[in-house]
Design a protein around this motif. Structure first.
Motif, PDB file in Angstrom:
ATOM      1  N   GLN A 136       0.826  -1.203   0.000  1.00  0.00           N
ATOM      2  CA  GLN A 136       0.000   0.000   0.000  1.00  0.00           C
ATOM      3  C   GLN A 136       0.864   1.259   0.000  1.00  0.00           C
ATOM      4  O   GLN A 136       0.545   2.238  -0.686  1.00  0.00           O
ATOM      5  CB  GLN A 136      -0.934   0.007   1.209  1.00  0.00           C
ATOM      6  CG  GLN A 136      -1.962   1.126   1.200  1.00  0.00           C
ATOM      7  CD  GLN A 136      -2.857   1.074  -0.025  1.00  0.00           C
ATOM      8  OE1 GLN A 136      -3.463   0.048  -0.323  1.00  0.00           O
ATOM      9  NE2 GLN A 136      -2.924   2.178  -0.771  1.00  0.00           N
ATOM     10  N   GLN A 137       1.946   1.262   0.761  1.00  0.00           N
ATOM     11  CA  GLN A 137       2.833   2.422   0.778  1.00  0.00           C
ATOM     12  C   GLN A 137       3.471   2.641  -0.590  1.00  0.00           C
ATOM     13  O   GLN A 137       3.634   3.778  -1.029  1.00  0.00           O
ATOM     14  CB  GLN A 137       3.919   2.236   1.841  1.00  0.00           C
ATOM     15  CG  GLN A 137       3.414   2.385   3.277  1.00  0.00           C
ATOM     16  CD  GLN A 137       4.498   2.056   4.289  1.00  0.00           C
ATOM     17  OE1 GLN A 137       5.070   0.969   4.277  1.00  0.00           O
ATOM     18  NE2 GLN A 137       4.775   3.003   5.169  1.00  0.00           N
ATOM     19  N   VAL A 138       3.820   1.554  -1.244  1.00  0.00           N
ATOM     20  CA  VAL A 138       4.406   1.655  -2.584  1.00  0.00           C
ATOM     21  C   VAL A 138       3.385   2.247  -3.558  1.00  0.00           C
ATOM     22  O   VAL A 138       3.701   3.140  -4.352  1.00  0.00           O
ATOM     23  CB  VAL A 138       4.887   0.275  -3.068  1.00  0.00           C
ATOM     24  CG1 VAL A 138       5.297   0.319  -4.546  1.00  0.00           C
ATOM     25  CG2 VAL A 138       6.066  -0.204  -2.213  1.00  0.00           C
ATOM     26  N   LEU A 139       2.147   1.767  -3.497  1.00  0.00           N
ATOM     27  CA  LEU A 139       1.112   2.274  -4.399  1.00  0.00           C
ATOM     28  C   LEU A 139       0.784   3.734  -4.097  1.00  0.00           C
ATOM     29  O   LEU A 139       0.564   4.534  -5.009  1.00  0.00           O
ATOM     30  CB  LEU A 139      -0.146   1.416  -4.290  1.00  0.00           C
ATOM     31  CG  LEU A 139      -0.030  -0.030  -4.787  1.00  0.00           C
ATOM     32  CD1 LEU A 139      -1.355  -0.762  -4.604  1.00  0.00           C
ATOM     33  CD2 LEU A 139       0.417  -0.073  -6.241  1.00  0.00           C
ATOM     34  N   ASP A 140       0.741   4.095  -2.819  1.00  0.00           N
ATOM     35  CA  ASP A 140       0.477   5.485  -2.446  1.00  0.00           C
ATOM     36  C   ASP A 140       1.554   6.419  -3.012  1.00  0.00           C
ATOM     37  O   ASP A 140       1.251   7.498  -3.530  1.00  0.00           O
ATOM     38  CB  ASP A 140       0.418   5.635  -0.924  1.00  0.00           C
ATOM     39  CG  ASP A 140      -0.847   5.040  -0.321  1.00  0.00           C
ATOM     40  OD1 ASP A 140      -1.825   4.808  -1.069  1.00  0.00           O
ATOM     41  OD2 ASP A 140      -0.856   4.798   0.897  1.00  0.00           O
ATOM     42  N   ALA A 141       2.805   5.982  -2.893  1.00  0.00           N
ATOM     43  CA  ALA A 141       3.902   6.806  -3.402  1.00  0.00           C
ATOM     44  C   ALA A 141       3.841   6.897  -4.922  1.00  0.00           C
ATOM     45  O   ALA A 141       4.106   7.955  -5.506  1.00  0.00           O
ATOM     46  CB  ALA A 141       5.243   6.222  -2.957  1.00  0.00           C
ATOM     47  N   ALA A 142       3.492   5.796  -5.583  1.00  0.00           N
ATOM     48  CA  ALA A 142       3.370   5.802  -7.044  1.00  0.00           C
ATOM     49  C   ALA A 142       2.264   6.747  -7.488  1.00  0.00           C
ATOM     50  O   ALA A 142       2.415   7.490  -8.469  1.00  0.00           O
ATOM     51  CB  ALA A 142       3.096   4.389  -7.547  1.00  0.00           C
ATOM     52  N   LEU A 143       1.162   6.743  -6.772  1.00  0.00           N
ATOM     53  CA  LEU A 143       0.047   7.622  -7.116  1.00  0.00           C
ATOM     54  C   LEU A 143       0.439   9.085  -6.944  1.00  0.00           C
ATOM     55  O   LEU A 143       0.120   9.929  -7.796  1.00  0.00           O
ATOM     56  CB  LEU A 143      -1.163   7.281  -6.245  1.00  0.00           C
ATOM     57  CG  LEU A 143      -2.481   7.970  -6.588  1.00  0.00           C
ATOM     58  CD1 LEU A 143      -2.886   7.685  -8.024  1.00  0.00           C
ATOM     59  CD2 LEU A 143      -3.568   7.522  -5.628  1.00  0.00           C
ATOM     60  N   GLU A 144       1.146   9.403  -5.880  1.00  0.00           N
ATOM     61  CA  GLU A 144       1.604  10.777  -5.664  1.00  0.00           C
ATOM     62  C   GLU A 144       2.549  11.215  -6.776  1.00  0.00           C
ATOM     63  O   GLU A 144       2.490  12.349  -7.257  1.00  0.00           O
ATOM     64  CB  GLU A 144       2.295  10.886  -4.307  1.00  0.00           C
ATOM     65  CG  GLU A 144       1.356  10.765  -3.112  1.00  0.00           C
ATOM     66  CD  GLU A 144       2.086  10.830  -1.791  1.00  0.00           C
ATOM     67  OE1 GLU A 144       3.302  11.146  -1.803  1.00  0.00           O
ATOM     68  OE2 GLU A 144       1.451  10.571  -0.756  1.00  0.00           O
ATOM     69  N   LEU A 145       3.434  10.303  -7.185  1.00  0.00           N
ATOM     70  CA  LEU A 145       4.395  10.614  -8.246  1.00  0.00           C
ATOM     71  C   LEU A 145       3.667  10.876  -9.562  1.00  0.00           C
ATOM     72  O   LEU A 145       3.979  11.837 -10.283  1.00  0.00           O
ATOM     73  CB  LEU A 145       5.391   9.466  -8.394  1.00  0.00           C
ATOM     74  CG  LEU A 145       6.441   9.582  -9.512  1.00  0.00           C
ATOM     75  CD1 LEU A 145       7.273  10.848  -9.337  1.00  0.00           C
ATOM     76  CD2 LEU A 145       7.338   8.351  -9.523  1.00  0.00           C
TER      77      LEU A 145
END
Length: 220
Positions: A20-29
């Motif tokens: 989830q943290q990886v996906l959250d960071a990807a979405l922000e990017l």
């Protein structure tokens, strides 16, 4: 005695993150820089880890993209567990999905081109099918309802995000008001009165029409 230094993480070693943290960071990017900026290397830099570390959480780039689609579809849609009226549930789902897609407009190409394949996204589809079949839809029509609704929402959101016309540009309200009055009286009247131009109003109108149509065909 000197303090013991923490061991340095090697390439590919877990970093105490979660999927989830990886996906959250990807979405922000992606929100900030667009889809083209998203690579495993750039995402690793965003999280302060080696790109290889990310493969503990998403096996490849395709899985990362599927996860981004999951982010929009699952966080935008309410739980459809059969307790709500199917029209109320689908109305809430479509309205929330539109809002999520407009909030993350860079993901619109993914939403339009990638099918639901992650467990979380498939769970949402299964819940929708359960609700619709329990409400009298045959399985094939239940699938048509969900797919038609998703295509409508994605298409409408895509048009909203891409078609932005200033009043004085071709197609804008001021431009329409200059057309020949004897040839386009209704278009000129609409432009002057400012009717039929609100995206949210148009979306709600079309959504209501879709749901009414689905109801008419539910047991036909």
């Amino acid at each position: 005695m000197a303090a013991r230094q923490p061991a340095r993480r090697g390439r590919g070693e877990r970093a105490g993150l979660s999927r989830q943290q990886v996906l959250d960071a990807a979405l922000e990017l992606v929100d900030r820089s667009g889809l083209k900026a998203l690579t495993m290397r750039s995402l690793g830099e965003e999280l302060g880890v080696e790109a290889m570390t990310l493969y503990h959480y998403v096996p490849n780039k395709d899985a990362l993209l599927d996860g981004l689609v999951e982010q929009v579809f699952t966080t935008a849609s309410p739980a459809m567990d059969g307790s709500a009226d199917w029209r109320t549930a689908l109305h809430a789902y479509a309205t929330a999905l539109r809002a999520g897609l407009l909030r993350h407009a860079a993901l619109l190409p993914l939403a339009a081109s990638r099918p639901a394949v992650t467990p979380a996204t498939l769970d949402e589809v299964e819940a929708g099918l359960r609700l619709l079949t329990a409400s009298g839809f045959s399985l094939d029509r239940a699938l048509h309802v969900l797919n038609s609704l998703a295509v409508f929402v994605i298409g409408h959101a895509t048009a909203e995000a891409r078609i932005v016309v200033a009043p004085d540009e071709a197609g804008g309200a001021d431009w329409l008001a200059t057309l020949a009055a004897d040839r386009y009286p209704l278009l000129i009247r609409a432009a002057r009165e400012g009717v039929g131009v609100d995206d949210g109003e148009r979306f709600a109108f079309a959504l209501d029409a879709l749901l009414l149509g689905f109801e008419a065909l539910r047991t036909a």
